[in-house]
Design an enzyme around this catalytic site. Structure first.
Site, PDB file in Angstrom:
ATOM      1  N   GLU A 136       1.463  -1.272  -0.384  1.00  0.00           N
ATOM      2  CA  GLU A 136      -0.138   0.387   0.280  1.00  0.00           C
ATOM      3  C   GLU A 136       1.012   0.980   0.400  1.00  0.00           C
ATOM      4  OE1 GLU A 136      -3.034  -0.014  -0.191  1.00  0.00           O
ATOM      5  OE2 GLU A 136      -3.962  -2.035   1.347  1.00  0.00           O
TER       6      GLU A 136
ATOM      7  N   CYS B 262      -1.349   9.131   2.506  1.00  0.00           N
ATOM      8  CA  CYS B 262      -1.666   8.626   0.564  1.00  0.00           C
ATOM      9  C   CYS B 262      -3.182   9.013   0.183  1.00  0.00           C
ATOM     10  CB  CYS B 262      -1.880   6.694   1.236  1.00  0.00           C
ATOM     11  SG  CYS B 262      -3.191   6.686   1.966  1.00  0.00           S
TER      12      CYS B 262
END
Ligand code: NAP
Length: 406
Positions: A180, A214
């Protein structure tokens, strides 16, 4: 049931845990407490669903009996970042432990107290050291762990270089990994959108977690028919944010997590301005002490400037004007990343095109990108591979065994 207990312990300790995160990495206290509550929700979600997600699945074949069985893989190493110090860990740990795996956590070096607090929560919920451990080690030790036969897989949330390094160390030993990584999410606003709502949520989506997420909206791609109005309102809203001590509940944006992050962010902003970008707000550090950076808005950004090409990990918004949906999609996809996208339109045909044509792991329409325990989360392109959360997340680290009985 122990995961249920973990959920209760998290809720009982949410204020103390939230304070620990705020002190270690600077996120506003209310957001830190909400993060702990979300971890409790994820634990609860897998308590309720793990059994059905991992139950034997009968498949009709020409065998007398055939089914799929999901079995734990064993020890899973999780290398985690500091930006959501609890959430990142629980979204791996809750499904991993419920699937019968063992969790080894190598947390970011700047959040050791969060790492220990997580271990304590799980220990107090009944998971012993054979099931979950926080290792206070540097990243140089990660390859050694992956070389150990007992470690079966790795998951990393963090930057591209860290992801590439951990994935290659795992691949060398034929071990699975999930990555990720970063993102440079587009936030697209079309003429049929509710502009005031898009401004309100756009600012929130950019400065959430002091801009260090993110899935923050990073590139605002606005149709020229409404661009002037959007820009004016967006700049006013960014200028109105309250910056300061993250323990003060009236503060919107706290400091960045480390001095290095401020240096890196300021360098991206100054290089973008030097390349020709227009500064509409901020563009500088604030105060003598602490890692504070003014909410910043840049426009007219050349394609090769850092604010167009790179992930900006702080409260810096890049604005782009487009003339059509084709331009908007092209601009949205003009990045090496592919994590999330938020699109604002009330036109059904446009919605269909954005959902189909944007290269990302998730598309949110008239809402900001967010993770939810019930839905899979992850990216494409340089944002990584594999999924966390939902049914897909719990099946990442299991042996999907085919059973055929004649
Ligand atoms: P980072 O520097 O990559 O650190 C993340 C973790 O990786 C830390 O535990 C770090 O340990 C470790 N690490 C760093 N280099 C390593 C290496 N060569 N080998 C093994 N481990 C290594 O990232 P960060 O600055 O903490 O986090 C920010 C990045 O994470 C951003 O790009 C953000 O977009 C991304 N992120 C992605 C998601 C997502 O779900 N896609 C979620 C949150 C954040 P040390 O602290 O000891 O260096």
């Amino acid at each position: 049931m122990r995961m249920s207990k973990a959920s209760e312990v998290l809720l009982a300790r949410r204020k103390d845990l939230g304070r620990t995160a705020t002190i270690e990495m600077g996120k506003p206290l209310a957001a830190a407490i909400a993060e702990v509550e979300k971890c409790a929700l994820a634990c609860r979600y897998y308590v309720d669903h793990a059994e059905s997600f991992l139950a034997d699945e009968r498949v009709a074949t020409n065998a007398k009996e055939s089914f799929i069985r999901y079995e734990p893989l064993g020890v899973e190493l999780a290398v985690m970042p500091w930006n959501f110090p609890f959430w990142q860990v629980f979204r791996f740990a809750a499904p991993a432990l419920m699937a019968g795996n063992v969790g080894l956590l190598k947390h970011a070096s700047n959040v050791p107290q969060c790492a220990l607090a997580i271990e304590e929560v799980l220990r107090d919920a009944g998971f012993d050291a054979d099931e979950f451990q926080s290792l206070l080690i540097g990243s140089d030790k990660v390859p050694l762990l992956l070389a150990d036969e007992r470690v079966k897989a790795a998951t990393l949330t963090g930057s591209e270089p860290a992801g590439a390094s951990v994935a290659s160390a795992a691949a060398k030993r034929i071990k699975k990994s999930v990555l990720e990584l970063g993102g440079s999410d587009p936030f697209i606003v079309m003429p049929s959108a509710n502009v005031d709502k898009a401004v309100e949520i756009g600012v929130k989506a950019r400065v959430l977690n002091n801009g260090q997420s993110c899935i923050s909206a990073k590139r605002f791609i606005v149709h020229e028919a409404i661009a002037e109005e959007f820009e004016r309102k967006f700049v006013d809203a960014m200028n109105a944010l309250k910056i300061g001590d993250p323990l003060d509940e009236s503060v919107d944006v706290g400091p960045l997590a480390t001095p290095q992050l401020v240096d890196d962010l300021d360098a991206q902003v100054q290089k973008s301005i030097a390349a020709g970008a227009t500064l509409l707000a901020g563009g500088k550090r604030i105060g003598e002490r602490g890692n504070f950076y003014a909410p910043t808005v840049l426009a007219n950004i050349p394609d090769d400037a850092p604010a167009a090409r790179e992930e900006t990990f702080g409260p810096v918004a890049s604005l782009f004007r487009v003339a059509s949906i084709e331009d908007a999609i092209e601009r949205a996809n003009a990045t090496t990343f592919g994590l999330g996208a938020s699109v604002w339109t009330n036109d059904r045909a446009e919605i269909e095109r954005f959902v189909d044509e944007i290269e990302s792991g998730q598309v949110f329409v008239n809402a900001m990108v967010a993770s939810d325990p019930r839905m899979p989360f992850g990216g494409v392109k340089h944002s990584g591979y594999g999924r966390e959360l939902g049914v897909h997340g719990i099946r990442e680290f299991v042996n999907i065994k085919t059973v055929w009985i004649e």
